[in-house]
Design a protein around this motif. Structure first.
Motif, PDB file in Angstrom:
ATOM      1  N   UNK A   1       0.817  -1.214   0.000  1.00  0.00           N
ATOM      2  CA  UNK A   1       0.000   0.000   0.000  1.00  0.00           C
ATOM      3  C   UNK A   1       0.850   1.263   0.000  1.00  0.00           C
ATOM      4  N   UNK A   2       0.283   2.322  -0.547  1.00  0.00           N
ATOM      5  CA  UNK A   2       0.953   3.621  -0.582  1.00  0.00           C
ATOM      6  C   UNK A   2       1.078   4.163   0.843  1.00  0.00           C
ATOM      7  N   UNK A   3       2.142   4.896   1.143  1.00  0.00           N
ATOM      8  CA  UNK A   3       2.414   5.321   2.510  1.00  0.00           C
ATOM      9  C   UNK A   3       1.646   6.541   2.990  1.00  0.00           C
ATOM     10  N   UNK A   4       1.056   7.295   2.092  1.00  0.00           N
ATOM     11  CA  UNK A   4       0.520   8.596   2.475  1.00  0.00           C
ATOM     12  C   UNK A   4      -0.989   8.576   2.657  1.00  0.00           C
ATOM     13  N   UNK A   5      -1.483   9.551   3.404  1.00  0.00           N
ATOM     14  CA  UNK A   5      -2.912   9.738   3.587  1.00  0.00           C
ATOM     15  C   UNK A   5      -3.490  10.463   2.369  1.00  0.00           C
ATOM     16  N   UNK A   6      -4.799  10.337   2.179  1.00  0.00           N
ATOM     17  CA  UNK A   6      -5.449  10.932   1.004  1.00  0.00           C
ATOM     18  C   UNK A   6      -5.216  12.439   0.916  1.00  0.00           C
TER      19      UNK A   6
ATOM     20  N   UNK B   1      11.255   5.503  -5.094  1.00  0.00           N
ATOM     21  CA  UNK B   1      11.152   4.043  -4.979  1.00  0.00           C
ATOM     22  C   UNK B   1      12.018   3.401  -6.045  1.00  0.00           C
ATOM     23  N   UNK B   2      12.624   2.299  -5.699  1.00  0.00           N
ATOM     24  CA  UNK B   2      13.347   1.508  -6.686  1.00  0.00           C
ATOM     25  C   UNK B   2      12.652   0.174  -6.831  1.00  0.00           C
ATOM     26  N   UNK B   3      12.793  -0.429  -7.981  1.00  0.00           N
ATOM     27  CA  UNK B   3      12.146  -1.706  -8.246  1.00  0.00           C
ATOM     28  C   UNK B   3      12.592  -2.241  -9.584  1.00  0.00           C
ATOM     29  N   UNK B   4      11.867  -3.212 -10.064  1.00  0.00           N
ATOM     30  CA  UNK B   4      12.150  -3.774 -11.385  1.00  0.00           C
ATOM     31  C   UNK B   4      10.865  -4.319 -11.972  1.00  0.00           C
ATOM     32  N   UNK B   5      10.834  -4.402 -13.280  1.00  0.00           N
ATOM     33  CA  UNK B   5       9.655  -4.924 -13.961  1.00  0.00           C
ATOM     34  C   UNK B   5       8.404  -4.119 -13.698  1.00  0.00           C
TER      35      UNK B   5
ATOM     36  N   UNK C   1       7.161  -0.193  -1.024  1.00  0.00           N
ATOM     37  CA  UNK C   1       7.452   0.869  -0.070  1.00  0.00           C
ATOM     38  C   UNK C   1       8.662   0.520   0.793  1.00  0.00           C
ATOM     39  N   UNK C   2       9.119  -0.708   0.758  1.00  0.00           N
ATOM     40  CA  UNK C   2      10.323  -1.083   1.504  1.00  0.00           C
ATOM     41  C   UNK C   2      11.549  -0.339   0.979  1.00  0.00           C
ATOM     42  N   UNK C   3      11.507   0.085  -0.290  1.00  0.00           N
ATOM     43  CA  UNK C   3      12.639   0.812  -0.877  1.00  0.00           C
ATOM     44  C   UNK C   3      12.473   2.326  -0.768  1.00  0.00           C
ATOM     45  N   UNK C   4      11.430   2.758  -0.071  1.00  0.00           N
ATOM     46  CA  UNK C   4      11.074   4.172  -0.018  1.00  0.00           C
ATOM     47  C   UNK C   4      12.173   5.059   0.565  1.00  0.00           C
TER      48      UNK C   4
END
Length: 176
Positions: A4-9, A42-46, A51-54
């Motif tokens: 899930x996204x870390x921020x509030x609406x 954020x970093x990732x692939x594909x 959010x662990x890379x936030x």
């Protein structure tokens, strides 16, 4: 995102987004997060990001009050974002940044606050996927020709692919 996204609406997370050329770095603006705004890297692939890379980017000098006793003002840092092709350089707009802090500027009256200038700024961050560094602030005042009260510089931002050239939009440039 894989979680899930870390921020509030009310943070306006996702108001502005950018990807690097090979979709391994994402930059997400949240211009009302933490009062003055933030941007998330954020970093990732594909095309999958966690959010662990936030990593959170914030302005180095938020001006959170318009004038003593006047209440909170947001710079709207993260209103616009851009990434270089390799994802190492980020450009982040803060169109409501108060230039000059609490200094008085004759002839300016912004929302009933005489002497206030909301010229806006943009910030260049390097090495955004790593340790990062001190961001460089850029705004119309850098050219030494700004005599306006509300430019909203940083409303739109764009970086060249190599990250060496930055362009910022100031839709109210010239307004008093």
């Amino acid at each position: 995102f894989s979680d899930s996204a870390p921020a509030a609406a009310e943070d306006h997370f996702g108001q502005a987004v950018a990807l690097n050329d090979n979709a391994t770095t994402a930059l997400v603006g949240a211009y009302q997060s933490n009062v003055h705004g933030q941007a998330y890297v954020y970093t990732g692939s594909g095309g999958t990001f966690s959010t662990a890379s936030e990593k959170i980017l914030a302005p180095p000098d938020p001006n959170t009050t318009i004038a003593p006793g006047a209440g909170v003002h947001s710079d709207d840092f993260g209103f616009s974002v851009s990434l270089s092709g390799n994802g190492n350089t980020a450009l982040i707009g803060a169109p409501f940044h108060l230039t000059g802090g609490h200094a008085t500027f004759p002839g300016c009256d912004v929302n009933g606050f005489p002497g206030i200038r909301i010229t806006g700024s943009a910030y260049v961050f390097t090495n955004v996927g790593g340790a990062g560094g001190t961001p460089q602030e850029i705004n119309e005042d850098d050219a030494g020709q700004n005599d306006t009260c509300t430019d909203f510089d940083g409303y739109n931002v764009s970086l060249s692919g190599d990250g060496a050239t930055a362009v910022t939009g100031a839709p109210k440039y010239g307004n008093k």
